[in-house]
Design a protein around this motif. Structure first.
Motif, PDB file in Angstrom:
ATOM      1  N   PHE A  37       0.824  -1.205   0.000  1.00 18.31           N
ATOM      2  CA  PHE A  37       0.000   0.000   0.000  1.00 18.31           C
ATOM      3  C   PHE A  37       0.859   1.256   0.000  1.00 18.31           C
ATOM      4  CE2 PHE A  37      -2.610  -3.244   1.973  1.00 18.31           C
ATOM      5  CZ  PHE A  37      -3.863  -3.033   1.417  1.00 18.31           C
ATOM      6  N   CYS A  38       0.633   2.121  -0.980  1.00 19.19           N
ATOM      7  CA  CYS A  38       1.202   3.459  -0.875  1.00 19.19           C
ATOM      8  C   CYS A  38       0.523   4.166   0.296  1.00 19.19           C
ATOM      9  CB  CYS A  38       0.987   4.233  -2.170  1.00 19.19           C
ATOM     10  SG  CYS A  38       1.956   3.593  -3.558  1.00 19.19           S
ATOM     11  N   VAL A  39       1.165   5.187   0.808  1.00 19.42           N
ATOM     12  CA  VAL A  39       0.692   5.797   2.051  1.00 19.42           C
ATOM     13  C   VAL A  39       0.051   7.158   1.799  1.00 19.42           C
ATOM     14  CG1 VAL A  39       1.362   6.564   4.362  1.00 19.42           C
ATOM     15  CG2 VAL A  39       2.403   4.511   3.368  1.00 19.42           C
ATOM     16  N   THR A  40       0.870   8.170   1.503  1.00 19.67           N
ATOM     17  CA  THR A  40       0.360   9.534   1.373  1.00 19.67           C
ATOM     18  C   THR A  40      -0.544   9.666   0.154  1.00 19.67           C
ATOM     19  OG1 THR A  40       2.412  10.336   2.368  1.00 19.67           O
ATOM     20  CG2 THR A  40       1.016  11.961   1.276  1.00 19.67           C
ATOM     21  N   GLY A  41      -1.795   9.980   0.404  1.00 19.19           N
ATOM     22  CA  GLY A  41      -2.770  10.115  -0.671  1.00 19.19           C
ATOM     23  C   GLY A  41      -3.587   8.862  -0.886  1.00 19.19           C
ATOM     24  N   THR A  42      -2.983   7.698  -0.663  1.00 22.53           N
ATOM     25  CA  THR A  42      -3.668   6.426  -0.881  1.00 22.53           C
ATOM     26  C   THR A  42      -4.313   5.915   0.399  1.00 22.53           C
ATOM     27  OG1 THR A  42      -2.151   5.810  -2.665  1.00 22.53           O
ATOM     28  CG2 THR A  42      -3.373   4.024  -1.607  1.00 22.53           C
ATOM     29  N   SER A  43      -3.511   5.784   1.443  1.00 18.71           N
ATOM     30  CA  SER A  43      -4.002   5.272   2.722  1.00 18.71           C
ATOM     31  C   SER A  43      -4.327   6.391   3.701  1.00 18.71           C
ATOM     32  CB  SER A  43      -2.968   4.330   3.343  1.00 18.71           C
ATOM     33  OG  SER A  43      -2.652   3.272   2.459  1.00 18.71           O
ATOM     34  N   VAL A  44      -3.636   7.499   3.561  1.00 17.48           N
ATOM     35  CA  VAL A  44      -3.887   8.648   4.433  1.00 17.48           C
ATOM     36  C   VAL A  44      -4.086   9.900   3.588  1.00 17.48           C
ATOM     37  CG1 VAL A  44      -2.568   7.650   6.328  1.00 17.48           C
ATOM     38  CG2 VAL A  44      -1.438   9.204   4.747  1.00 17.48           C
ATOM     39  N   GLU A  45      -4.876  10.793   4.108  1.00 11.76           N
ATOM     40  CA  GLU A  45      -5.168  12.067   3.450  1.00 11.76           C
ATOM     41  C   GLU A  45      -4.091  13.077   3.832  1.00 11.76           C
ATOM     42  OE1 GLU A  45      -8.819  15.365   3.515  1.00 11.76           O
ATOM     43  OE2 GLU A  45      -8.769  13.686   4.940  1.00 11.76           O
ATOM     44  N   TRP A  46      -3.657  13.898   2.874  1.00 11.99           N
ATOM     45  CA  TRP A  46      -2.596  14.852   3.208  1.00 11.99           C
ATOM     46  C   TRP A  46      -3.023  16.318   3.116  1.00 11.99           C
ATOM     47  CZ3 TRP A  46      -0.923  18.581  -0.147  1.00 11.99           C
ATOM     48  CH2 TRP A  46      -1.195  18.407  -1.506  1.00 11.99           C
ATOM     49  N   LEU A  47      -3.871  16.692   2.170  1.00  7.95           N
ATOM     50  CA  LEU A  47      -4.117  18.114   1.920  1.00  7.95           C
ATOM     51  C   LEU A  47      -4.774  18.817   3.108  1.00  7.95           C
ATOM     52  CD1 LEU A  47      -4.020  20.584   0.159  1.00  7.95           C
ATOM     53  CD2 LEU A  47      -6.085  19.803  -1.020  1.00  7.95           C
ATOM     54  N   GLU A  48      -5.894  18.318   3.565  1.00  9.81           N
ATOM     55  CA  GLU A  48      -6.585  18.960   4.688  1.00  9.81           C
ATOM     56  C   GLU A  48      -5.759  18.909   5.973  1.00  9.81           C
ATOM     57  OE1 GLU A  48      -9.436  20.782   4.958  1.00  9.81           O
ATOM     58  OE2 GLU A  48      -9.319  20.810   2.774  1.00  9.81           O
ATOM     59  N   PRO A  49      -5.138  17.762   6.305  1.00  5.64           N
ATOM     60  CA  PRO A  49      -4.311  17.736   7.519  1.00  5.64           C
ATOM     61  C   PRO A  49      -3.133  18.708   7.478  1.00  5.64           C
ATOM     62  CG  PRO A  49      -4.871  15.512   6.867  1.00  5.64           C
ATOM     63  CD  PRO A  49      -5.321  16.403   5.747  1.00  5.64           C
ATOM     64  N   VAL A  50      -2.453  18.804   6.329  1.00  2.95           N
ATOM     65  CA  VAL A  50      -1.324  19.735   6.232  1.00  2.95           C
ATOM     66  C   VAL A  50      -1.819  21.172   6.337  1.00  2.95           C
ATOM     67  CG1 VAL A  50       0.472  20.635   4.688  1.00  2.95           C
ATOM     68  CG2 VAL A  50       0.175  18.163   4.953  1.00  2.95           C
ATOM     69  N   LYS A  51      -2.921  21.470   5.683  1.00  2.00           N
ATOM     70  CA  LYS A  51      -3.510  22.813   5.789  1.00  2.00           C
ATOM     71  C   LYS A  51      -3.848  23.145   7.244  1.00  2.00           C
ATOM     72  CE  LYS A  51      -7.886  23.441   5.036  1.00  2.00           C
ATOM     73  NZ  LYS A  51      -8.326  24.137   6.278  1.00  2.00           N
ATOM     74  N   ASP A  52      -4.472  22.186   7.929  1.00  2.00           N
ATOM     75  CA  ASP A  52      -4.849  22.409   9.327  1.00  2.00           C
ATOM     76  C   ASP A  52      -3.621  22.584  10.216  1.00  2.00           C
ATOM     77  OD1 ASP A  52      -7.469  22.177   8.551  1.00  2.00           O
ATOM     78  OD2 ASP A  52      -7.717  20.120   9.266  1.00  2.00           O
ATOM     79  N   SER A  53      -2.570  21.803   9.951  1.00  2.00           N
ATOM     80  CA  SER A  53      -1.340  21.915  10.741  1.00  2.00           C
ATOM     81  C   SER A  53      -0.677  23.271  10.532  1.00  2.00           C
ATOM     82  CB  SER A  53      -0.365  20.795  10.368  1.00  2.00           C
ATOM     83  OG  SER A  53      -0.858  19.537  10.773  1.00  2.00           O
ATOM     84  N   LEU A  54      -0.683  23.746   9.297  1.00  2.00           N
ATOM     85  CA  LEU A  54      -0.122  25.063   9.009  1.00  2.00           C
ATOM     86  C   LEU A  54      -0.903  26.155   9.732  1.00  2.00           C
ATOM     87  CD1 LEU A  54       0.546  24.649   5.187  1.00  2.00           C
ATOM     88  CD2 LEU A  54       2.286  25.134   6.912  1.00  2.00           C
TER      89      LEU A  54
END
Length: 276
Positions: A53-70
């Motif tokens: 399994f690929c991880v970033t984008g495939t198994s986990v979401e990145w855009l909203e979490p990174v935006k929220d962290s920023l």
């Protein structure tokens, strides 16, 4: 005024017979279609022992979490930007750096350093330009604070009962371990680009995956929402499963960039688990 002509017994029998024949053809076609689907699924499932399994984008979401962290890390300091746009630009610049590394135009960097370099290149002229490296490295932790897609945990738990599961990621060891631990994702094995010393979709990455799994490539199903990553897996003789993460950034833009068939095309990982 003439009387309405009643249909003859013969025509009635012919009519009902036609209806019965149509029903028979309809249900026969449905059965044949269902049978072909089962055969197709059985054919694709044959010999599969490992799910990668690929991880970033495939198994986990990145855009909203990174935006929220920023937003959480920076906005309290009185800095307000379009963090969605910033996160996308950050991701794209990181991908460009990975391409430069693959082309030997830049020396090897782990993913944490790739993201940090991309961040440093983005901030000139912005309020973040005044921040020191210590504060910026705290911002860089956003890429370890992702969230799983709603279907990920349930699917992995089910698939672990039958298959060996591997996370195969461009993350470095620390990032991948942090994501896995924080989200309690039940992968059985972790393969990072740091271990492989190569990034997807480089051929060397897939060769390393094959070596680590200990099986022949035709027994590996490579699962990803990235068409380029799947193309690399296919060229390495692995089976492929394309997961259509329609909420993932770049889905619509890249949908037609690579025209290639996959062994499975699914909307989420639970659907894959049910088909397998």
């Amino acid at each position: 005024m003439g009387q309405t002509r009643r249909p003859s017994r013969r025509s009635c029998v012919f009519g009902f017979g036609s209806i019965r024949l149509c029903h028979r053809i309809y249900f026969d076609c449905r059965w044949r279609f269902h049978y072909q689907c089962i055969r197709h699924s059985m054919k694709n499932n044959k010999k599969i022992e490992v799910l990668a399994f690929c991880v970033t984008g495939t198994s986990v979401e990145w855009l909203e979490p990174v935006k929220d962290s920023l937003d959480l890390a920076v906005s309290p300091g009185g800095i307000f930007l379009d963090w969605t746009e910033f996160a996308i630009s950050w991701r794209l610049r990181s991908q460009e750096i990975l391409t430069e590394i693959a082309k030997k135009e830049r020396s090897w960097l782990n993913m944490t350093e790739v993201n940090f370099l991309a961040l440093k290149e983005l901030i000139p002229g912005s309020p973040l330009d005044e921040w020191d490296d210590l504060r910026l490295r705290n911002v860089n932790q956003a890429w370890s604070q992702l969230r799983p897609w709603p279907d990920t945990f349930q699917a992995l738990r089910k698939l672990n009962q039958t298959y060996k599961t591997f996370a195969v990621s461009n993350c470095d060891d620390a990032m991948l371990a942090t994501i896995t631990k924080n989200l309690q994702l039940p992968w059985e094995n972790l393969i990072s680009a740091q271990k492989a010393q190569a990034y997807k979709p480089e051929e060397a990455f897939y060769k390393f995956v094959i070596s680590e799994t200990g099986v022949t490539p035709d027994k590996i199903l490579f699962v990803s929402s990235s068409l380029s990553d799947l193309q690399g897996a296919s060229l390495s003789s692995m089976k492929t499963a394309y997961i259509k993460r329609v909420e993932e950034f770049g889905y619509y833009e890249n949908l037609n960039s690579i025209n290639e068939e996959h062994d499975f095309e699914i909307d989420d990982l639970v659907q894959l688990a049910n088909q397998l």
